[in-house]
Design a protein around this motif. Structure first.
Motif, PDB file in Angstrom:
ATOM      1  N   GLN A 565     -10.601  -0.724 -19.214  1.00 24.08           N
ATOM      2  CA  GLN A 565      -9.648   0.126 -18.830  1.00 24.08           C
ATOM      3  C   GLN A 565      -9.719   1.456 -19.655  1.00 24.08           C
ATOM      4  OE1 GLN A 565      -6.369  -2.274 -19.361  1.00 24.08           O
ATOM      5  NE2 GLN A 565      -6.531  -3.417 -17.395  1.00 24.08           N
ATOM      6  N   ASP A 605      -2.364  -4.193 -18.197  1.00 28.17           N
ATOM      7  CA  ASP A 605      -2.871  -3.054 -17.331  1.00 28.17           C
ATOM      8  C   ASP A 605      -2.486  -1.936 -17.769  1.00 28.17           C
ATOM      9  OD1 ASP A 605      -0.206  -2.983 -17.168  1.00 28.17           O
ATOM     10  OD2 ASP A 605      -0.069  -3.114 -15.054  1.00 28.17           O
ATOM     11  N   ASP A 607      -1.306   2.106 -16.280  1.00 27.75           N
ATOM     12  CA  ASP A 607      -0.890   2.921 -15.025  1.00 27.75           C
ATOM     13  C   ASP A 607      -0.719   4.287 -15.443  1.00 27.75           C
ATOM     14  OD1 ASP A 607       0.193   0.534 -13.578  1.00 27.75           O
ATOM     15  OD2 ASP A 607       1.598   0.488 -15.285  1.00 27.75           O
ATOM     16  N   TYR A 643      -2.491  -1.900  -0.956  1.00 27.32           N
ATOM     17  CA  TYR A 643      -2.100  -1.519  -2.424  1.00 27.32           C
ATOM     18  C   TYR A 643      -0.930  -0.597  -1.927  1.00 27.32           C
ATOM     19  CZ  TYR A 643      -6.037  -3.597  -4.771  1.00 27.32           C
ATOM     20  OH  TYR A 643      -6.516  -4.591  -5.199  1.00 27.32           O
ATOM     21  N   TYR A 646      -0.757   3.389  -2.954  1.00 28.20           N
ATOM     22  CA  TYR A 646      -1.336   4.028  -4.279  1.00 28.20           C
ATOM     23  C   TYR A 646      -3.069   3.483  -4.070  1.00 28.20           C
ATOM     24  CZ  TYR A 646      -0.656  -0.634  -6.094  1.00 28.20           C
ATOM     25  OH  TYR A 646      -0.602  -1.945  -6.475  1.00 28.20           O
ATOM     26  N   SER A 647      -3.539   4.063  -5.436  1.00 31.43           N
ATOM     27  CA  SER A 647      -4.971   3.681  -5.564  1.00 31.43           C
ATOM     28  C   SER A 647      -5.353   3.136  -6.830  1.00 31.43           C
ATOM     29  CB  SER A 647      -5.900   4.758  -5.321  1.00 31.43           C
ATOM     30  OG  SER A 647      -5.530   5.937  -6.192  1.00 31.43           O
ATOM     31  N   LYS A 648      -6.609   2.580  -6.836  1.00 30.78           N
ATOM     32  CA  LYS A 648      -7.054   1.647  -8.146  1.00 30.78           C
ATOM     33  C   LYS A 648      -8.294   2.436  -8.288  1.00 30.78           C
ATOM     34  CE  LYS A 648      -4.573  -2.700  -7.622  1.00 30.78           C
ATOM     35  NZ  LYS A 648      -3.953  -2.851  -8.927  1.00 30.78           N
ATOM     36  N   ARG A 650     -11.720   1.535 -10.136  1.00 26.64           N
ATOM     37  CA  ARG A 650     -12.348   0.013 -10.286  1.00 26.64           C
ATOM     38  C   ARG A 650     -13.560   0.244 -11.128  1.00 26.64           C
ATOM     39  NH1 ARG A 650      -9.792  -4.673  -8.809  1.00 26.64           N
ATOM     40  NH2 ARG A 650      -8.055  -4.202  -7.097  1.00 26.64           N
ATOM     41  N   TRP A 671      -9.675  -2.762 -13.152  1.00 28.64           N
ATOM     42  CA  TRP A 671      -8.902  -1.424 -12.606  1.00 28.64           C
ATOM     43  C   TRP A 671      -7.813  -1.035 -13.391  1.00 28.64           C
ATOM     44  CZ3 TRP A 671      -7.322  -6.445 -11.810  1.00 28.64           C
ATOM     45  CH2 TRP A 671      -6.036  -6.667 -11.805  1.00 28.64           C
ATOM     46  N   ILE A 672      -7.522   0.438 -13.098  1.00 27.09           N
ATOM     47  CA  ILE A 672      -6.413   0.961 -13.607  1.00 27.09           C
ATOM     48  C   ILE A 672      -5.734   1.549 -12.214  1.00 27.09           C
ATOM     49  CG2 ILE A 672      -7.096   1.698 -15.855  1.00 27.09           C
ATOM     50  CD1 ILE A 672      -7.538   4.602 -14.865  1.00 27.09           C
ATOM     51  N   ASP A 673      -4.332   1.667 -12.388  1.00 32.67           N
ATOM     52  CA  ASP A 673      -3.515   2.041 -11.085  1.00 32.67           C
ATOM     53  C   ASP A 673      -3.240   3.246 -11.398  1.00 32.67           C
ATOM     54  OD1 ASP A 673      -3.258  -0.848  -9.778  1.00 32.67           O
ATOM     55  OD2 ASP A 673      -1.776  -1.110 -11.355  1.00 32.67           O
TER      56      ASP A 673
END
Length: 838
Positions: A565, A605, A607, A643, A646-648, A650, A671-673
């Motif tokens: 990440q 995670d 964000d 989602y 929003y997006s990720k 990856r 992933w990161i958000d």
């Protein structure tokens, strides 16, 4: 759990139990914490008197009575507990511990004070207790005991009472609890023939870990949040549907505060007696040297008292500090030195913090002049020293922006510790001093705690105004870190980690508990199942395990995920820098920046947030700029997953298979958000319409992505089927476009508030933030990297996690968020192929 208490008593020979309290259970804390004494350590016991303690535990208050009394007799029904009370207080020469019941006991002479530890559960037990102890009480003696209130705030918030242990049972009067209300208790005391006089005290948050004691003669005017930190054990948190801080202000406003006290401390006597103490504030969590009781007496005098002999040196320093301020021409409340206390007159004028609260609304120019006057006092409080002698160090602190460096910086010259009298600031209780510190640091504290106490102030006069006015913008981050370190040291966070963990309750958890009451916990059940294991190196199913900080440091699997990440974050940073776009850490990542200078230890995670303008630009133009192994996943470019808008970002060389995406053919790398911040309508009806529209399109997209799975747990199965059929009418692209139009509605571009509306939240309104909080970004360390955070990061964290965001949650709440299969060494495509073959 009694075995643990007994083991600690046996092993710790010197009676210093603080180190045994680190991460301790509630049962251990209840019996051994010195905080237990706060329910009575302020009480004006006459010196050299005789005490009788009717015990029902391991002597939590016996040490206090031994320090206060001439002779202390403990009567404990359990011979085992009696043995350990003797062991615990083996060095006390004035203590006798007997085994037996009150009805069986025979004593030589009567007692000045009788304290009954067990709380009477109902009227019958209270009458029985009063009858049993009366023969042992002198004619002018005092009986002291505690009752749990049937209508206590906690009961209304869902916390089970101590008798039934069932939420709301006490309120309903079911399960045979029989707990007493304030009116019940007063009626019983009045009817008892031997009680000539009685008095009620209201310990808050309760009688176990008391922080303030109120009476009918001295009740809070507006709030208790500046004095009292409510806490909830892990068992209690599971039932919380509301927080005491959310309702206490209104109870005070409606003049029913005492009716809803969680506990009553009762003082009664065969003879009439005069009131003495009408209020007490306690601070024993700061240790024996810095633990004090601030007591307001009925004769309108105020005393700051030491609670242990070790506190005398600090008390004297407080007295001398204020004397030095007076010598420098600064107005202070008069004080008299006494052997174990400082005595001051009761001041009728308003505390400055309350005066400021009124002025923020009434006269904003007056607020400016008050802070100017306050800063002038700070500058006069001590002589200055050269910048080279400044004890506070930091790359952002320079001779040009530091301002005056004070030889003695009095940290308590803030609106909490002064009064407003005829246009003049009058100070009191100047306990803490830093040698060779910037005067601006004291002003920073004054501003910081003013805006914390008056949350609406930000809307009236943005804090940024004062940062710029007094040259604090460049220094704010450094001062925040210094203040966090000061508070952590002062409050003994490490020793009292359990308490501060109980004091930390996320609003999200309370919301989840409310959903359970609405029978919406089915999703959690659906996500259950046995933990999957793999022999493949680097792969494992991530369990929702409980984490301590030490355990997290040793968990190489969690740390391997975080390494991936971090590389994703650095790649996003590279592309955003190249495109001239701004992003900032958000949610748990922002909390980690501020509280841990990196990940929240048990987080799994990451964000980030972006303005809608920059986010759309990233989605439209950036995909080709990311290196080959990275994929910017959006609802538009990957149909197999949802989602919400929003997006990720990856990593295609890794695997992060979430529970809900089992069987779906979408990109499932680690992933990161990335969340867009959208404008919120100010009109309530428009806001509701926008929210309903967003939920509508999100539900349709969910069912387009997961047509065969139960996903909309906020709806009935029939309603979910309707959304599945309706979603098939539109193309996915049409739904994405309509959702985007609703989220990024240009009509609200001038709104002063923003929110993340792309997360599907069917029953909870999205958290709103001030646009000014994102006016510009500042950098903070995060692991081995530096990330931008919003300038108003503190307001953002309070909005998401409450005022106590800096406190650690309970150990049981330190868990990762996601149920997913992770592999840092294999691409997700291999797992999709394996599952297809099977």
């Amino acid at each position: 759990m009694s075995e643990t208490v007994e083991r600690i008593i046996k092993e710790i020979r010197d009676g210093e139990y603080e180190n045994a309290l680190k991460d301790a259970s509630w049962e251990v804390y209840r019996e051994l914490s010195p905080l237990r004494e706060c329910v009575l350590n302020w009480y004006p016991f006459d010196k050299q008197r005789d005490f009788l303690v009717i015990s029902s535990g391991y002597g939590a208050l016996v040490g206090l009575f031994c320090r206060k009394g001439r002779r202390v007799v403990v009567l404990e029904e359990s011979s085992r507990r009696a043995h350990y009370i003797r062991e615990r207080y083996r060095n006390e020469k004035n203590l006798t511990v007997l085994t037996g019941k009150p009805a069986q006991a025979f004593f030589e002479g009567k007692f000045d004070y009788v304290y009954v530890e067990e709380m009477p559960e109902n009227a019958v037990k209270l009458d029985h207790m009063l009858m049993e102890v009366q023969p042992y009480l002198k004619e002018n003696g005092r009986l002291l005991f505690v009752c749990e209130n049937r209508f206590g705030m906690r009961s209304w918030c869902g916390v089970p009472d101590t008798v039934s242990r069932i939420p709301f049972a006490a309120l309903r009067g079911t399960e045979g609890t029989g707990l007493l209300t304030k009116a019940d208790l007063i009626g019983l005391l009045k009817r008892n023939s031997w009680i000539g006089s009685y008095r009620l005290y209201y310990p808050f948050p309760d009688a176990f870990l008391t922080q303030a004691v109120y009476t009918d003669e001295y009740l809070p005017e507006r709030s208790i949040r500046d004095r009292v930190i409510p806490y909830y054990t892990e068992e209690q948190k599971q039932c919380l549907v509301c927080l005491e801080n959310e309702i206490s202000d209104k109870l005070i406003e409606n003049r029913v505060f005492s009716v809803f006290a969680n506990s009553f401390l009762v003082e009664c006597s065969p003879k009439d007696f005069q009131e003495d103490v009408i209020f007490a504030a306690l601070s024993l969590d700061r240790g024996r040297k810095n633990g004090f009781a601030t007591v307001i007496r009925a004769d309108k005098t105020v005393q700051k008292q030491i609670l242990y002999p070790e506190g005398k040196e600090c008390l004297r320093a407080t007295y001398d500090n204020q004397k030095e301020l007076i010598d420098r021409g600064i107005a202070c409340v008069p004080q008299i030195w006494k052997e174990r206390s400082i005595e001051m007159p009761f001041v009728e004028e308003k505390p400055l913090i309350k005066h400021l609260k009124e002025q923020f609304v009434a006269d904003r120019k007056k607020v400016d002049s008050i802070f100017e006057q306050l800063y002038a006092n700070i500058l006069r409080s001590s002589e200055g020293v050269d910048f080279k002698d400044c004890a506070l160090k930091g790359s952002t602190l320079t001779e040009q922006n530091a301002g005056t460096v004070l030889k003695r910086a009095y940290l308590d010259m803030i609106p909490y510790n002064c009064f407003w009298r005829d246009g003049e600031i009058v100070f009191y209780d100047q306990e803490f001093v830093k040698e060779n510190y910037p005067a601006k640091y004291v002003l920073f504290r004054a501003l910081r705690y003013t805006y914390e106490y008056i949350p609406e102030a930000e809307k009236l006069i943005p804090l940024q105004h004062y940062k710029e006015k007094f040259g604090l913008s460049e220094l704010w981050e450094l001062f925040e870190k210094e203040e966090a370190a000061f508070i952590e040291k002062n409050r003994n966070y490490e020793i009292y980690s359990s308490f501060y963990g109980w004091a930390s309750v996320s609003k999200e958890r309370v919301t989840r508990n409310n959903k359970k009451l609405m029978q919406e916990a089915g999703a959690e059940k659906k996500e259950g199942g046995q933990e999957e294991k793999s022999k493949e190196s680097g792969a494992y199913y991530f369990p929702k395990r409980t984490y301590t900080i030490d355990l997290y440091k040793r968990d190489y699997r969690l740390n391997e995920i975080k390494k991936v990440q971090m590389e994703l974050l650095k790649e996003l940073d590279r592309v955003c820098t190249q495109m001239g776009l701004a992003y900032c850490a958000f949610y748990g990542t922002l909390l980690g920046c501020v509280r841990h200078k990196g990940y929240v230890p048990w987080d799994d995670d990451m964000d980030v947030a972006m303005s809608r303008h920059d986010y759309d630009k990233l989605v439209e133009q950036a995909p080709q700029l990311f290196r080959k192994q990275y994929f910017l996943q959006t609802p538009e470019n990957d149909e197999g997953c949802f989602y919400g808008g929003y997006s990720k970002l990856r990593d295609s060389t890794t695997t992060g298979l979430e529970e809900r995406n089992k069987g779906n053919r979408c990109h499932q790398g680690i992933w990161i958000d990335i969340f867009p911040l959208d404008n919120i309508p100010q009109n309530m009806k428009e806001k509701e319409r926008q929210s309903e529209k967003i939920r509508f399109y999100q539900r349709l997209l969910i069912k387009r992505s997961y047509p065969d799975k139960r996903m909309l747990w906020d709806l009935s199965e029939r309603e979910e089927e309707d959304y599945c059929r309706l979603g098939a009418i539109f193309t996915r692209q049409e739904l994405c476009e309509r959702l985007h139009e609703t989220l990024a509605d240009k009509r609200y571009e001038d709104s002063p508030r923003v929110a993340v509306m792309t997360r599907y939240q069917p029953c909870t309104p999205c958290t709103e933030y001030e646009r000014n909080d994102f006016e510009y970004l500042i950098n903070m360390p995060f692991e081995d990297f530096t990330v931008p955070v919003p300038v108003g990061y503190e307001a953002c964290l309070k909005a998401d996690y409450g005022d106590d965001y800096c406190l650690y949650p309970a150990v049981a709440d330190r868990k990762p968020h996601h149920r997913a299969w992770y592999d840092v060494k294999k691409p997700y495509t291999e797992y999709l192929n394996i599952r297809k073959e099977k």
